[in-house]
Design a protein around this motif. Structure first.
Motif, PDB file in Angstrom:
ATOM      1  N   GLN A   1       0.798  -1.220   0.000  1.00 38.28           N
ATOM      2  CA  GLN A   1       0.000   0.000   0.000  1.00 38.28           C
ATOM      3  C   GLN A   1       0.839   1.282   0.000  1.00 38.28           C
ATOM      4  OE1 GLN A   1      -3.339  -0.286  -0.597  1.00 38.28           O
ATOM      5  NE2 GLN A   1      -3.037   1.850  -1.071  1.00 38.28           N
ATOM      6  N   PRO A   2       1.931   1.375   0.771  1.00 35.73           N
ATOM      7  CA  PRO A   2       2.740   2.607   0.711  1.00 35.73           C
ATOM      8  C   PRO A   2       3.279   2.895  -0.693  1.00 35.73           C
ATOM      9  CG  PRO A   2       3.289   1.368   2.669  1.00 35.73           C
ATOM     10  CD  PRO A   2       2.400   0.493   1.830  1.00 35.73           C
ATOM     11  N   GLU A   3       3.719   1.870  -1.411  1.00 33.11           N
ATOM     12  CA  GLU A   3       4.198   2.065  -2.781  1.00 33.11           C
ATOM     13  C   GLU A   3       3.065   2.541  -3.679  1.00 33.11           C
ATOM     14  OE1 GLU A   3       6.356  -1.364  -4.330  1.00 33.11           O
ATOM     15  OE2 GLU A   3       6.885  -1.867  -2.269  1.00 33.11           O
ATOM     16  N   MET A   4       1.900   1.957  -3.503  1.00 33.92           N
ATOM     17  CA  MET A   4       0.755   2.356  -4.319  1.00 33.92           C
ATOM     18  C   MET A   4       0.336   3.793  -4.008  1.00 33.92           C
ATOM     19  SD  MET A   4       0.618  -0.312  -6.070  1.00 33.92           S
ATOM     20  CE  MET A   4      -0.759   0.054  -7.105  1.00 33.92           C
ATOM     21  N   ASP A   5       0.487   4.212  -2.764  1.00 33.98           N
ATOM     22  CA  ASP A   5       0.167   5.591  -2.390  1.00 33.98           C
ATOM     23  C   ASP A   5       1.099   6.580  -3.082  1.00 33.98           C
ATOM     24  OD1 ASP A   5      -1.882   4.681  -0.747  1.00 33.98           O
ATOM     25  OD2 ASP A   5      -0.716   4.878   1.112  1.00 33.98           O
ATOM     26  N   VAL A   6       2.388   6.223  -3.183  1.00 33.18           N
ATOM     27  CA  VAL A   6       3.354   7.088  -3.868  1.00 33.18           C
ATOM     28  C   VAL A   6       2.999   7.187  -5.353  1.00 33.18           C
ATOM     29  CG1 VAL A   6       5.769   7.315  -4.590  1.00 33.18           C
ATOM     30  CG2 VAL A   6       5.227   6.712  -2.227  1.00 33.18           C
ATOM     31  N   ILE A   7       2.704   6.050  -5.954  1.00 33.12           N
ATOM     32  CA  ILE A   7       2.329   6.028  -7.371  1.00 33.12           C
ATOM     33  C   ILE A   7       1.089   6.890  -7.604  1.00 33.12           C
ATOM     34  CG2 ILE A   7       1.421   4.557  -9.225  1.00 33.12           C
ATOM     35  CD1 ILE A   7       3.237   2.297  -8.011  1.00 33.12           C
ATOM     36  N   ARG A   8       0.071   6.697  -6.784  1.00 30.06           N
ATOM     37  CA  ARG A   8      -1.174   7.453  -6.950  1.00 30.06           C
ATOM     38  C   ARG A   8      -0.934   8.946  -6.754  1.00 30.06           C
ATOM     39  NH1 ARG A   8      -4.717   6.166  -9.879  1.00 30.06           N
ATOM     40  NH2 ARG A   8      -4.453   8.242 -10.630  1.00 30.06           N
ATOM     41  N   ALA A   9      -0.092   9.306  -5.768  1.00 27.52           N
ATOM     42  CA  ALA A   9       0.205  10.718  -5.518  1.00 27.52           C
ATOM     43  C   ALA A   9       0.913  11.340  -6.716  1.00 27.52           C
ATOM     44  CB  ALA A   9       1.039  10.874  -4.249  1.00 27.52           C
TER      45      ALA A   9
END
Length: 93
Positions: free
Chosen positions: A25-33
């Motif tokens: 989830q943290p990696e996906m949050d960076v991508i989405r941001a």
């Protein structure tokens, strides 16, 4: 017909799936941001590449989740969008 949210809800009942989902989830949050910031800046990947000095192919890899960016690279991308990078540590619930 199941929706994506229905499928996710069902899959999250599996403890192994849930653990793996939460781990990325943290990696996906960076991508989405990054994607959200680029779109909010009304920039294509190519335009962001020109403004930031980062190869368009590298931006694509980051946005597709096949490359983990360094903090320095994220700072370059932020600067290309006339933004600053803010990293936070948030207490767990």
């Amino acid at each position: 017909m199941k929706t994506l949210n229905d499928l996710k809800k069902e899959l999250m009942k599996d403890k192994d799936f849930k653990a793996e989902y939460e781990a990325i989830q943290p990696e996906m949050d960076v991508i989405r941001a990054l994607i959200d910031a680029r779109i909010a800046s009304n920039l294509t990947q190519k335009q962001l590449a020109e403004l930031s000095g980062v190869n368009q192919s590298d931006i694509s890899k980051i946005e597709n989740g096949t490359r983990n960016p360094s903090i320095r690279l994220l700072q370059k991308l932020a600067a290309g969008m006339n933004m600053s990078l803010k990293l936070q540590f948030i207490p767990s619930c």
